[in-house]
Design a protein around this motif. Structure first.
Motif, short mmCIF file in Angstrom:
data_model
loop_
_atom_site.label_atom_id
_atom_site.label_comp_id
_atom_site.label_asym_id
_atom_site.label_seq_id
_atom_site.Cartn_x
_atom_site.Cartn_y
_atom_site.Cartn_z
N GLN A 89 21.07 -11.81 38.93
CA GLN A 89 20.76 -12.83 39.92
C GLN A 89 20.11 -12.20 41.14
N ALA A 90 20.61 -11.03 41.56
CA ALA A 90 20.02 -10.34 42.71
C ALA A 90 18.59 -9.93 42.41
N HIS A 120 11.68 -13.47 43.26
CA HIS A 120 11.17 -14.70 43.86
C HIS A 120 10.69 -14.45 45.29
N GLU A 121 11.42 -13.64 46.04
CA GLU A 121 11.02 -13.33 47.41
C GLU A 121 9.71 -12.53 47.42
N PRO A 163 30.68 -8.04 32.50
CA PRO A 163 29.67 -9.10 32.38
C PRO A 163 29.42 -9.87 33.68
N ALA A 164 30.44 -10.09 34.47
CA ALA A 164 30.25 -10.81 35.74
C ALA A 164 29.40 -9.97 36.69
N ASP A 165 29.62 -8.64 36.69
CA ASP A 165 28.81 -7.75 37.52
C ASP A 165 27.36 -7.78 37.07
N LEU A 166 27.16 -7.79 35.77
CA LEU A 166 25.81 -7.84 35.22
C LEU A 166 25.11 -9.12 35.64
#
Length: 57
Positions: free
Chosen positions: A30-31, A37-38, A22-25
């Motif tokens: 987020q990436a 956004h960029e 889950p943390a990797d997900l």
């Protein structure tokens, strides 16, 4: 995510998938959000530049 083949009794391949931690997900999401956004910022810049060029004609 990992992927592997295993042999079944009738020599038919099966597939095995494991979910990311889950943390990797969360990091991946987020990436993706940051990249989106960029991209939107760059599109806005191009639109402004194009609008400025069109106003010169």
């Amino acid at each position: 995510m990992s992927f592997s083949f295993t042999k079944q009794p009738r020599n038919e391949p099966s597939f095995s998938f494991t979910r990311p931690h889950p943390a990797d997900l969360d990091e991946q999401l987020q990436a993706i959000t940051d990249m989106a956004h960029e991209i939107l910022r760059l599109v806005d810049d191009v639109r402004r530049q194009t609008g400025t060029l069109n106003n010169r004609h």
